[in-house]
Scaffold this active site. Structure first.
Site, PDB file in Angstrom:
ATOM      1  N   GLU A  43       0.822  -1.196   0.000  1.00  0.00           N
ATOM      2  CA  GLU A  43       0.000   0.000   0.000  1.00  0.00           C
ATOM      3  C   GLU A  43       0.864   1.257   0.000  1.00  0.00           C
ATOM      4  O   GLU A  43       0.560   2.232  -0.688  1.00  0.00           O
ATOM      5  CB  GLU A  43      -0.931   0.010   1.213  1.00  0.00           C
ATOM      6  CG  GLU A  43      -1.973   1.091   1.134  1.00  0.00           C
ATOM      7  CD  GLU A  43      -3.057   0.876   2.179  1.00  0.00           C
ATOM      8  OE1 GLU A  43      -4.087   0.284   1.824  1.00  0.00           O
ATOM      9  OE2 GLU A  43      -2.862   1.266   3.334  1.00  0.00           O
ATOM     10  N   GLU A  84       1.945   1.939  -3.367  1.00  0.00           N
ATOM     11  CA  GLU A  84       0.830   2.478  -4.151  1.00  0.00           C
ATOM     12  C   GLU A  84       0.609   3.962  -3.828  1.00  0.00           C
ATOM     13  O   GLU A  84       0.451   4.791  -4.725  1.00  0.00           O
ATOM     14  CB  GLU A  84      -0.432   1.659  -3.843  1.00  0.00           C
ATOM     15  CG  GLU A  84      -1.619   2.026  -4.709  1.00  0.00           C
ATOM     16  CD  GLU A  84      -2.899   1.297  -4.286  1.00  0.00           C
ATOM     17  OE1 GLU A  84      -2.812   0.357  -3.466  1.00  0.00           O
ATOM     18  OE2 GLU A  84      -3.972   1.684  -4.778  1.00  0.00           O
ATOM     19  N   CYS A 133      -7.986  -1.873   4.539  1.00  0.00           N
ATOM     20  CA  CYS A 133      -7.839  -3.114   5.296  1.00  0.00           C
ATOM     21  C   CYS A 133      -9.013  -3.429   6.198  1.00  0.00           C
ATOM     22  O   CYS A 133      -9.027  -4.470   6.838  1.00  0.00           O
ATOM     23  CB  CYS A 133      -6.547  -3.122   6.087  1.00  0.00           C
ATOM     24  SG  CYS A 133      -6.367  -1.726   7.139  1.00  0.00           S
ATOM     25  N   SER A 180      -7.354   2.112  -1.900  1.00  0.00           N
ATOM     26  CA  SER A 180      -6.195   1.289  -2.255  1.00  0.00           C
ATOM     27  C   SER A 180      -6.641  -0.080  -2.725  1.00  0.00           C
ATOM     28  O   SER A 180      -7.577  -0.666  -2.163  1.00  0.00           O
ATOM     29  CB  SER A 180      -5.293   1.150  -1.031  1.00  0.00           C
ATOM     30  OG  SER A 180      -4.386   0.086  -1.244  1.00  0.00           O
ATOM     31  N   LYS A 219     -14.514  -9.644   9.060  1.00  0.00           N
ATOM     32  CA  LYS A 219     -13.499 -10.470   8.408  1.00  0.00           C
ATOM     33  C   LYS A 219     -14.087 -11.807   7.968  1.00  0.00           C
ATOM     34  O   LYS A 219     -13.578 -12.437   7.056  1.00  0.00           O
ATOM     35  CB  LYS A 219     -12.329 -10.725   9.364  1.00  0.00           C
ATOM     36  CG  LYS A 219     -11.519  -9.484   9.698  1.00  0.00           C
ATOM     37  CD  LYS A 219     -10.560  -9.115   8.594  1.00  0.00           C
ATOM     38  CE  LYS A 219      -9.772  -7.858   8.974  1.00  0.00           C
ATOM     39  NZ  LYS A 219      -9.060  -7.296   7.829  1.00  0.00           N
ATOM     40  N   GLU A 238     -15.461 -10.990   4.733  1.00  0.00           N
ATOM     41  CA  GLU A 238     -14.388 -10.749   3.764  1.00  0.00           C
ATOM     42  C   GLU A 238     -13.828 -12.074   3.239  1.00  0.00           C
ATOM     43  O   GLU A 238     -13.636 -12.259   2.032  1.00  0.00           O
ATOM     44  CB  GLU A 238     -13.267  -9.942   4.423  1.00  0.00           C
ATOM     45  CG  GLU A 238     -12.128  -9.619   3.475  1.00  0.00           C
ATOM     46  CD  GLU A 238     -11.003  -8.853   4.170  1.00  0.00           C
ATOM     47  OE1 GLU A 238     -10.550  -7.856   3.611  1.00  0.00           O
ATOM     48  OE2 GLU A 238     -10.577  -9.253   5.276  1.00  0.00           O
ATOM     49  N   GLU A 251     -14.049 -12.698  -4.420  1.00  0.00           N
ATOM     50  CA  GLU A 251     -12.756 -12.194  -4.914  1.00  0.00           C
ATOM     51  C   GLU A 251     -11.575 -12.832  -4.193  1.00  0.00           C
ATOM     52  O   GLU A 251     -10.445 -12.791  -4.682  1.00  0.00           O
ATOM     53  CB  GLU A 251     -12.643 -10.674  -4.698  1.00  0.00           C
ATOM     54  CG  GLU A 251     -13.644  -9.817  -5.454  1.00  0.00           C
ATOM     55  CD  GLU A 251     -14.933  -9.625  -4.671  1.00  0.00           C
ATOM     56  OE1 GLU A 251     -15.095 -10.257  -3.594  1.00  0.00           O
ATOM     57  OE2 GLU A 251     -15.797  -8.868  -5.135  1.00  0.00           O
ATOM     58  N   CYS A 264      -9.405  -1.607  15.111  1.00  0.00           N
ATOM     59  CA  CYS A 264      -9.705  -3.021  15.339  1.00  0.00           C
ATOM     60  C   CYS A 264      -9.693  -3.399  16.815  1.00  0.00           C
ATOM     61  O   CYS A 264     -10.321  -4.393  17.187  1.00  0.00           O
ATOM     62  CB  CYS A 264      -8.718  -3.889  14.587  1.00  0.00           C
ATOM     63  SG  CYS A 264      -8.778  -3.595  12.822  1.00  0.00           S
TER      64      CYS A 264
HETATM   65  S1  SF4 Z   1      -5.823  -4.664  12.643  1.00  0.00           S
HETATM   66 FE1  SF4 Z   1      -6.060  -6.706  12.198  1.00  0.00          FE
HETATM   67  S2  SF4 Z   1      -8.171  -7.034  11.815  1.00  0.00           S
HETATM   68 FE2  SF4 Z   1      -7.833  -4.884  11.768  1.00  0.00          FE
HETATM   69  S3  SF4 Z   1      -7.447  -4.498   9.669  1.00  0.00           S
HETATM   70 FE3  SF4 Z   1      -5.562  -4.818  10.569  1.00  0.00          FE
HETATM   71  S4  SF4 Z   1      -5.127  -6.885  10.268  1.00  0.00           S
HETATM   72 FE4  SF4 Z   1      -7.246  -6.611   9.919  1.00  0.00          FE
HETATM   73  S1  SF4 Z   2     -12.483  -4.867  13.473  1.00  0.00           S
HETATM   74 FE1  SF4 Z   2     -13.637  -3.200  12.640  1.00  0.00          FE
HETATM   75  S2  SF4 Z   2     -12.075  -1.768  12.003  1.00  0.00           S
HETATM   76 FE2  SF4 Z   2     -11.067  -3.728  12.243  1.00  0.00          FE
HETATM   77  S3  SF4 Z   2     -11.145  -4.669  10.283  1.00  0.00           S
HETATM   78 FE3  SF4 Z   2     -12.927  -5.343  11.373  1.00  0.00          FE
HETATM   79  S4  SF4 Z   2     -14.509  -3.942  10.742  1.00  0.00           S
HETATM   80 FE4  SF4 Z   2     -12.574  -3.002  10.237  1.00  0.00          FE
HETATM   81  S1  FES Z   3      -2.441  -0.632   4.973  1.00  0.00           S
HETATM   82 FE1  FES Z   3      -2.417  -2.300   3.697  1.00  0.00          FE
HETATM   83  S2  FES Z   3      -4.479  -2.679   3.335  1.00  0.00           S
HETATM   84 FE2  FES Z   3      -4.536  -1.055   4.725  1.00  0.00          FE
END
Ligand code: SF4
Ligand code: SF4
Ligand code: FES
Ligand SMILES: Cc1cc2nc3c(=O)[nH]c(=O)nc-3n(C[C@H](O)[C@H](O)[C@H](O)COP(=O)(O)O)c2cc1C
Ligand code: SF4
Ligand code: SF4
Ligand code: SF4
Ligand code: SF4
Ligand code: SF4
Ligand code: FES
Ligand code: FES
Lengths: 591, 555, 153
Positions: free
Chosen positions: A280, A283, A301, A321, A360, A363, A368, A515
């Site tokens: 990223e 990018e 992400c 991104s 997630k 996701e 995809e 998160c």
């Molecule tokens: S902190 Fe963990 S769960 Fe949240 S976006 Fe990043 S990798 Fe995914």
């Molecule tokens: S925990 Fe919330 S902020 Fe983190 S990746 Fe999942 S939805 Fe996004």
């Molecule tokens: S920083 Fe890589 S996907 Fe968000």
């Protein structure tokens, strides 16, 4: 408020609190808890449950959660009148509730259960409701209307905090219920799966899909090679399930526990987070330096945010991104890079992730996310599910000795670990972007303006350019989709009116706090605990040998032996993705 | 030219079917022939308050009802009644009770005494669609005087001195409310007329709106003038189609004539009124739920404070007044506060519209002074108990009111009446029950109403009402335990303490008074006895009924 | 007028939501608010679909389920109850052969319960499509419904 204090007397105790403080909180200052069901400190009070009634001398009975303490008030929180009222109320609620606590997801964390206990209710004199509605939803966010006490917290958080407005009260009166537009099942709605409603539900009426059974089955299958990754935010919260305080970082115990559960390789999502920064970051730097009109670059992400964007801001897709989230990058590598290195067949690999996040799960199920030729991530567990597996297996978590993650896809830098807190991705990316642009290393890696719980944070970061000039990088960070709407509306407006936005790089996380406040985290999140978990991550960052993603030797090895360079064709195939537009009723991909 | 008489002709579906239009033609022809066209005006009404009596009409000012009219009756009525002043008794609405009542009313001179003197003086006497008629009876004079020579302070002062109290149920002093809005900071303020009338047993606001809509508009403009508001809304319940149409018409005509709109009568004062219709929700009569609904939301009450006087519609200071309250304002300003105070009592000055319904000979409404006793209302204006039965109970004040036995008959029905007995005057409705009534069954009906109309926002009211209905059902079906009487009171009092708005607090009063005055009947039901013979103790059947309610409410 | 025209006949401000819903429902042959209509109203007023759905289901005059050509709303409030309302409710159910909330097979009538209609002077009362009928008894009830039936083309 304007900073003035008021003096109130609570059960004879005199306290001073800032003007505007609700009686409920003032009472806490005086050493008294008042039972409450509908109130949550992060949400606008709605005063619906009536549990928190108190008596004010000369005024009468008032709800303490939404009545500000007034100067000179003489308040009693435990008069016979209000105590009797609370007991009758709790009995009424329980008679109307499918109280099957031992099998309830919220057991032990449930406000209703606790108050029932605290009030010493030992008998319900009313016949239980005969006909309970059946639970209906599949999908990721699950509802059990039999347990819903209609406190409306979920509606408030979905609407006011998350700005999704998927949930509403339907109907009127006793038969009213919580539901979506047109009363569709949640999995067939615009729900972005952020799970915040699950987190804020005071009882067990909302929960999330449990995938532990499938994972157990894979672990027991000798033909399968099961690898696991754990998101950054897990390690600062998992301990709460075992009596530790929020923010206690338990990376070592977590790795040890997973190994004892029988995972064949215990890797770490943080490794992929470092990869993510390289992809990223590259990018971002390319887009900015090439003068691309697609600015700002917005992070990708957070799958809650991605579905939100696809549904409500599809016009901004080109800004986001193309880099996948760390979970999916890891998944794609776990079934390509890893089997190649380990001499395994990709079809034998089961890839499991442990995430703070309910989105997630969605996701991983997206069509995809199969660039390895298989489902890149087979099963997603939440922090809560992992804790349950640990408990179910009888592991004494507290007694586990710290252990590291496995090599190859397990080592990580401080930049990766702060991903879990709001602003962390931005900070990590800036640490590497500086290197990518200048070829030099950033001296002071702590970029404080993007940290903290402010809803929308903005900063200007000067980047020295190779030609001797300076680029004033304008960045913004938003967490919680309601806050995201604020910044997105500004950007959209700028693009519509001038064709350009003043921002270069924007981080958006669906959940308040990032998160660490995800929908899969241990129950009991408040903005306070979210901040504490975040601090835990920043603490780990400080103690790690390397704090910049591009310095991760395992990542360097990945590029040398497998991917070539960031954003190479192979990297693009495995680690990047594209977005769809979604229709606004069912949240399905349009067209 | 103002007519001497009005004929209100029923043109509802049934009357139409029975030939009301044709009758009108014949009647008009006869009036033309007698050169009475200008003296007798025919007004059509879709709802005359009678039903199933063929072609019907009501003649004002005599307040005579004719029913089941044939075409040939037109001539007779005109000759005998309109010209010679002798109502045609044989054609009176064909029900013995109605006849007896008519005869009695004339004998006792009740009609004159009972005629509205403050609020209802125009109703039935003017064509509600005709501005000129309203003006001919001093309509808009108060507004004209206020904006030309008066001051907002003067208007406010008169209303305050009159001691007028809100007729919407709570009896709050109107002048104080207006003053609070006037003094609240804010550049935009609003006046809302609460015409959501949904209280069971109450239809007085409809009668005012259908019969004298201009008066309500004049009052709203005066409220705006006194408080500094330039916009007003009438929130009318969606079921009141005729009221909505009459209001729209009245607004249009008032604007054209300069009584509403920009620079009223050339003064600097401007005032606009819009009509907003509800869609079937009793709770929207509660002022903050009304405001939410008016803003286009679910009609859920707001947290209070803040009250509407400081943060009402769109967060701005707002007067919310009941229709009847407002209807008092123009005459008060025309005749002065002292004139108004001549009626009624010191603390409840003026008149009140009382609704006398249930087991009386002649159900209906009457505007009399607040010194009138319950006995006069029931036995005088209501014509007594139907079928020579005995009075058993009366619920005073609408569904939220107390249920009393006849020992309260001599109480005067002012705002603070029955206070020490726990009663309220509420909407002024008197629901009369004779000995065929089962109190338990009535309480069930009342509680069912609250269950049906609870907005469901707060726990005590949402769950409490359901539990109350369910528990009372136990009495009706013979499955109650003796301790359920206490349980009912316990639940209702928790609801009274902890409900978010007055709806959830309401079951307490009817329930506790019913238990106080008729406890024996509850106890009898525990033992499977219903002295009125209403409850048949078929446990299963009642269960089904209860479920049906749930089904219906979940739509 | 098309549904879009009906929706657009009022200003796109939130306080017009109820009025728009009334108009749209009145124009719907099945007397209800269907999903495309609600969506169009929400888009016009720039409100979330869930919000508009929440409002539409709050008020008893609106329905999100198809109803019969005529909606029979019989008053179930205490004054009507006292004057024989229960019998009227039973008779209606029996005569139409449906439960409250349901629609007759021929699609003509939907039977609903209502709170006080503001015509308690002629209790027991009911309302059919905005028109009031009072002083009901079993005979009159049948007459009224039969007439409605006969009026159908
Ligand atoms: S902190 Fe963990 S769960 Fe949240 S976006 Fe990043 S990798 Fe995914
Ligand atoms: S925990 Fe919330 S902020 Fe983190 S990746 Fe999942 S939805 Fe996004
Ligand atoms: S920083 Fe890589 S996907 Fe968000
Ligand atoms: C459940 C409930 C229903 C109400 N319904 C009405 C109503 O239909 N009409 C009305 O004027 N006031 C109604 N009120 C009272 C209003 O909240 C408010 O007090 C009144 O409109 C003020 O006007 P007033 O001061 O002129 O009486 C209701 C109150 C409650 C709690
Ligand atoms: S929601 Fe609470 S009270 Fe209800 S079953 Fe679950 S733990 Fe028990
Ligand atoms: S806590 Fe009580 S109710 Fe729950 S499982 Fe144990 S014994 Fe049963
Ligand atoms: S998961 Fe998030 S978007 Fe879905 S209903 Fe819950 S709060 Fe709303
Ligand atoms: S689902 Fe939970 S948060 Fe939502 S209303 Fe029900 S109990 Fe409250
Ligand atoms: S008391 Fe009843 S009507 Fe009032 S807010 Fe509570 S649930 Fe709604
Ligand atoms: S906590 Fe105060 S009303 Fe629910
Ligand atoms: S009670 Fe039935 S119309 Fe009022």
């Amino acid at each position: 408020m304007d900073g003035r204090d008021v003096a109130v007397t609570i059960n004879g105790v005199r306290v001073r609190v800032p003007e505007g403080t609700m009686i409920l909180q003032a009472a806490r200052t005086a050493g008294y808890e008042i039972p409450s069901l509908c109130f949550h400190p992060d949400l606008r009070p709605n005063g619906t449950c009536g549990m928190c009634v108190v008596e004010i001398e000369g005024v009468g009975v008032r709800r303490s959660c939404c009545t500000p303490a007034g100067d000179g008030m003489d308040i009693r929180t435990n008069t016979p009148r209000v105590m009797d009222t609370r007991r009758t109320l709790i009995e009424l609620i329980l008679a109307d509730h499918a109280a099957d606590c031992p099998i309830c997801d919220k057991h032990g964390k449930c406000d209703l259960q606790r108050i029932g206990q605290d009030l010493g209710i030992r008998e319900i004199r009313m016949a239980p409701k005969e006909v309970f509605s059946r639970r209906s939803d599949g999908g990721i966010v699950l509802r059990d209307p039999n347990k819903c006490i209609l406190c409306n917290r979920c509606v408030t958080v979905c609407t006011e905090v998350q700005g999704v407005a998927n949930l509403t009260r339907i109907g009127r009166g006793y038969t009213s219920k919580i539901g979506t537009a047109f009363d569709l099942p949640i999995e067939d709605s615009v729900c972005v799966n952020c799970g915040q409603c699950v987190v804020y539900c005071p009882v067990g009426a909302l929960s999330s899909r449990d995938d532990t059974r499938e994972v157990r089955r894979s672990l027991a299958d000798p033909g399968k090679h099961v690898v696991v990754q754990e998101a950054p935010a897990i390690r600062a919260a998992l301990g709460e399930e075992f009596g530790l305080s929020p923010g206690a970082v338990v990376s070592g115990k977590m790795h040890a526990a997973l190994r004892k559960l029988g995972f064949d390789r215990v890797f770490d999502t943080n490794f992929a987070a470092d990869v993510c920064i390289l992809e990223e970051g590259t990018e971002v730097v390319r887009r900015i330096l090439s003068g691309s009109p697609d600015l700002p670059v917005i992070t990708s992400c957070s799958p809650g945010w991605i579905k939100f964007m696809e549904t409500f801001y599809p016009g901004l897709r080109s800004l986001v991104s193309s880099a996948k989230s760390p979970q999916q990058m890891f998944g794609a590598l776990a079934k390509t890079y890893y089997p190649r290195e380990a001499g395994l067949k990709p079809e034998d690999i089961v890839s499991v992730s442990v995430m703070p996040c309910t989105a997630k799960k969605f996701e991983a199920d997206r069509p995809e996310m199969r660039s390895s030729g298989f489902k890149d991530v087979d099963y997603v567990l939440t922090t809560r599910e992992l804790a349950r597996m640990i408990k179910e297996s009888g592991l004494r978590f507290e007694d586990l000795a710290d252990a590291p993650a496995d090599e190859l896809m397990g080592s990580y830098t401080g930049a990766a670990t702060i991903f879990g807190a709001t602003g962390g991705v931005m900070e990590a990316a800036l640490r590497t972007a500086y290197h990518l642009v200048t070829g030099r290393e950033l001296e002071n890696v702590d970029i404080l303006p993007v940290r903290g719980m402010e809803g929308v944070k903005e900063a200007v970061v000067p980047l020295p350019l190779p030609d001797g000039g300076t680029l004033d990088l304008k960045v913004a960070v938003a967490h919680g989709l309601g806050n995201a709407r604020r910044i997105l509306d500004v950007i959209r407006n700028q693009l519509e009116t001038t064709g350009r936005s003043e921002y270069h790089f924007v981080e958006i996380m669906a959940c308040p706090g990032g998160c660490v406040g995800g929908g899969g985290q241990p129950f009991g999140s408040t903005l306070g605990t979210r901040a504490e978990r975040g601090s835990g991550l920043y603490e780990e960052d400080r103690t790690l040998p390397s704090r910049k993603s591009h310095e991760n030797p395992a990542v360097q090895r990945l590029y040398e032996t497998f991917l070539g360079s960031p954003c190479s064709e192979k990297a693009h195939h495995l680690l990047h993705t594209a977005y769809v537009e979604r229709e606004r009723v069912h949240g399905r991909a349009a067209g | 030219m103002i007519p001497l008489m009005h004929v209100i002709l029923d043109v509802g579906a049934e009357a139409e079917q029975a030939g009301a239009r044709k009758f009108r033609e014949v009647l008009e022809a006869k009036l033309r022939k007698e050169f009475l066209s200008e003296d007798v005006r025919i007004v059509e009404s879709a709802n005359l308050g009678v039903s199933g009596q063929g072609v019907c009409m009501l003649v004002y000012p005599d307040e005579v009802y004719y029913g089941n009219l044939k075409l040939s009756d037109a001539d007779r009525i005109v000759d005998q009644h309109f010209i010679n002043g002798k109502p045609v008794e044989e054609l009176f609405l064909d029900s013995p009770e109605m006849r007896r009542l008519m005869a009695w009313r004339r004998r006792e001179g009740i009609i004159k005494k009972g005629r509205g003197r403050v609020v209802l003086d125009n109703v039935g006497a003017v064509d509600p669609e005709n501005l000129a008629e309203y003006k001919s009876r001093d309509g808009f004079r108060a507004l004209a005087e206020a904006v030309r020579g008066g001051t907002p302070e003067g208007v406010l002062d008169t209303v305050k001195r009159s001691g007028l109290r809100g007729r919407g149920g709570a009896g709050f002093p109107t002048g104080m409310k207006w003053e609070a809005v006037r003094e609240a900071p804010g550049d935009r303020k609003y006046v809302i007329c609460n015409a959501d009338e949904g209280e069971p047993g109450t239809f007085k606001d409809r009668i005012i709106l259908e019969g004298d809509p201009f008066r309500v508009l004049e009052a709203m403009a005066l409220a705006g003038y006194a408080t500094g508001a330039e916009e007003g809304y009438v929130y009318v319940r969606g079921e009141y189609r005729t009221s909505i149409d009459r209001l729209e018409n009245a607004i249009r005509k008032s604007r054209e004539a300069g009584y509403l709109g920009r620079n009223i009568l050339g003064s600097p004062f401007s005032f606009e009124v819009r009509v907003k219709e509800g869609a079937g929700a009793y709770i929207c009569g509660e002022e903050t739920a009304l405001i939410e609904s008016l803003e286009g939301k679910r009609g859920t009450p707001r947290l209070k404070p803040p009250y509407p006087v400081t943060e009402g519609l769109w967060g701005r200071p707002t007067v919310v007044n009941n229709v009847e309250t407002l209807a008092n304002v123009p005459p008060i300003l025309r005749n002065g506060a002292d004139w108004f105070r001549k009626f009624g009592t010191e603390r409840s000055p003026g008149t009140k519209i009382y609704l006398i319904i249930g087991h009386v000979v002649s159900p209906g409404l009457v505007e009399v002074e607040t010194t009138t006793s319950l006995r006069e209302l029931i036995y005088g204006y209501g014509g007594g108990i139907r079928g020579r039965r005995r009075l058993k109970a009366v619920q005073v004040g609408g569904s939220s009111g107390g249920i009393f036995d006849p020992s309260v008959l001599d109480e005067a029905m002012h705002f603070d009446a029955l206070k020490e007995k726990g009663g309220i005057l509420g909407s002024g409705s008197m629901l009369v029950m004779d000995e065929t009534t089962c109190i338990v069954d009535m309480v069930h009906g009342i509680l069912n109403f609250f269950l049906h109309e609870s907005c469901g926002a707060c726990f005590p009211c949402r769950i409490g009402n359901e539990r109350l209905v369910r528990t009372v059902n136990g009495f009706r079906s013979g499955s109650a335990r003796p301790s359920d009487i206490d349980l009912l009171e316990e639940i209702a009092s928790a609801m009274k303490v902890a409900s978010y708005c007055a709806l959830g607090q309401s079951p307490f009063l009817p329930l506790s008074t019913a238990i106080r005055y008729f406890r024996e009947e509850f106890e009898e039901h525990v033992n499977g006895k219903c002295r009125a013979g209403v409850c048949r103790f078929k446990v299963l059947k009642e269960r089904q009924e209860a479920r049906r309610w749930t089904v219906v409410m979940s739509r | 007028m098309t549904t879009s025209q009906i929706i657009r006949s009022l200003e796109p401000t939130q306080d017009n939501l109820l009025a728009i819903l009334h108009r749209v429902q009145d124009a719907n042959p099945a007397n209800f608010l269907d999903q495309p209509e609600l969506r169009e109203v929400a888009d016009y007023l720039e409100l979330p679909y869930s919000f508009v759905y929440g409002v539409a289901t709050f008020y008893s005059m609106f329905s999100v389920k198809p109803r019969g050509r005529h909606v029979v709303r019989v008053c179930a409030s205490p004054p009507c109850h006292l004057m024989g309302g229960r019998t009227i409710r039973d008779e209606l159910r029996e005569y139409l052969g449906v439960e409250f909330g349901d629609t007759t097979e021929d699609g003509l009538f939907t039977l609903e319960l209502s709170s006080c209609l503001g015509t308690c002077g002629i209790a027991p009362a009911m309302m059919i499509d905005g028109e009031i009928f009072g002083n009901l008894d079993g005979v009159r009830l049948r007459e009224i419904l039969d007439r409605k039936r006969r009026e159908e083309p």
